[in-house]
Enzyme design. Sequence first.
Site, PDB file in Angstrom:
ATOM      1  CB  ILE A 178      -0.973  -0.204   1.170  1.00  0.00           C
ATOM      2  CG1 ILE A 178      -1.873   1.156   0.883  1.00  0.00           C
ATOM      3  CG2 ILE A 178       0.390   0.498   2.353  1.00  0.00           C
ATOM      4  CD1 ILE A 178      -2.808   1.128   2.489  1.00  0.00           C
ATOM      5  CB  SER A 179       1.150   4.534  -2.369  1.00  0.00           C
ATOM      6  OG  SER A 179       1.206   3.440  -3.443  1.00  0.00           O
TER       7      SER A 179
END
Length: 215
Positions: A62-63
Amino acid sequence: MDTYRHRGQRRQLIDELRATGRFSEKVLKVMGIIPRHAFLESGFHGWAYRDEAFPIDCDQTISQPSTVAWQSTELQVLPRQHVLEIGTGSGYQAAVLSVLGGRVFTVERHAPLYKKAKLTLKKLRLDHIRCFLRDGNKGLPEFAPFDRIMATAGAESVPEKLKEQLKVGGIMIIPVGPEGKEQRLLKIVRTSKDNWTEEDLGSCQFVPFAQGLVK
Ligand code: SAH
């Protein structure tokens, strides 16, 4: 569940992001609403509001919140615009784009991630986001053209099909760079049927934009 503690940590993260002066207030407000921990395994819930990337399934991530804020600020989504995201991953970025007012179409190549993100978005009552198990290199021709396109995986070069599926006047934000080397975040604007401009927004780091489906 969104607890008092999560909300407090989220507020603190948003304050930290705001203090950098790099992000639009609209984007920060939206990120202040969405429970990022709901997109992570429970083991990471206590850390969800740190400005860090975390592992999700299928060796993906997940960024980082500051990256989500950066890409979302640069994309300048307006209400009701058709937005294509390549790389659904956890679904968090798609949620941000949707709450910003976009009609979001998001594409993922890993079946387990596609299924899980769909479920997470449903639980959060964001099931109007349309999720697809596809190879993002091909875009989503049956729903093109798009006002906005965002890739959350780093490509070797900008896929031609994505350029073609951008409306004239539309904006695409995509990380580009040879594998294993530095990636640059590019902002591409389609200025006419046959012309695109390219602006280098700076250095970035994303998982690779890969080929084909993984069932
Ligand atoms: N936007 C995500 C970030 C996920 S990381 C989030 O908010 O959680 C990038 C994702 O891009 C990974 O899940 C990876 O599987 C996906 N991806 C990489 N290449 C792809 C391709 N060709 N088509 C579709 N998805 C791709």
